[in-house]
Design an enzyme around this catalytic site. Structure first.
Site, short mmCIF file in Angstrom:
data_model
loop_
_atom_site.label_atom_id
_atom_site.label_comp_id
_atom_site.label_asym_id
_atom_site.label_seq_id
_atom_site.Cartn_x
_atom_site.Cartn_y
_atom_site.Cartn_z
N ARG A 86 0.46 -2.81 12.87
CA ARG A 86 -0.45 -2.00 11.79
C ARG A 86 -1.38 -0.84 12.38
NH1 ARG A 86 -4.54 -3.76 7.92
NH2 ARG A 86 -5.63 -1.87 7.31
N ARG A 95 0.62 -0.73 4.58
CA ARG A 95 0.54 -1.35 5.62
C ARG A 95 1.70 -2.61 6.00
NH1 ARG A 95 -5.14 -2.83 3.54
NH2 ARG A 95 -4.73 -0.69 2.94
N ASP A 98 -1.43 -6.88 6.36
CA ASP A 98 -2.93 -6.77 6.26
C ASP A 98 -3.64 -8.25 6.15
OD1 ASP A 98 -5.60 -5.89 5.54
OD2 ASP A 98 -5.30 -5.89 3.44
N ASP A 100 -6.94 -10.61 5.78
CA ASP A 100 -8.32 -10.56 5.32
C ASP A 100 -9.21 -11.72 5.52
OD1 ASP A 100 -8.55 -7.53 4.98
OD2 ASP A 100 -7.39 -7.98 3.13
#
Length: 142
Positions: A86, A95, A98, A100
């Site tokens: 990344r 990407r 990812d 989150d």
């Protein structure tokens, strides 16, 4: 290990071997200290969001139970992202991986680089579906 707080972590990938990137993330989340990977949603393909042209994403939601702080979890997520190449160069860009933090118990956090609940949660129907799927698993409500 005590149950800890419930943390929803979104996994997404739209570059390279997307399924392999998600598999790596799942395996690594299961090894975090003082943390248990409690459940996973289904994997789904979604259209990219934002102004940058790019290919579709594979997405999945992981439910963790952890004794770690939000900042500690975020630090581990950044390490896992970097393991998959990344690079944070273009906001909303493509990407490899990812990760989150979407929700962290009932906490509300507003710090540089970390906002919980994730500010995009109300606009990401697939996250809401995935959280709903995880919340339907009976064993999680014990």
């Amino acid at each position: 290990m005590p149950k800890g707080e419930r943390v929803y972590v979104a996994l997404g990938s739209n570059l390279g071997d997307r399924a392999s990137h998600l598999a790596h993330a799942r395996a690594r989340l299961a090894t975090l200290p003082r943390t248990r990977l409690a459940a996973l949603s289904s994997v789904e393909e979604t259209a990219p969001l934002g102004p940058v042209p790019q290919g579709p994403y594979l997405n999945q939601m992981a439910l963790l139970e952890t004794e770690l702080s939000p900042a500690e979890i975020l630090q581990h997520l950044h390490v896992i992202e970097r393991e998959r190449g990344r690079v944070r160069s273009v906001r909303w860009g493509p990407r490899t991986l990812d990760l989150d933090i979407v929700r962290f118990g009932d906490r509300q956090v507003r710090e540089p680089g970390l906002t919980i609940p994730h500010p995009e949660l109300p606009r990401r129907d697939f996250w809401l579906r995935e959280i709903g799927e995880l919340d339907q698993i009976p064993s999680l409500h014990e």
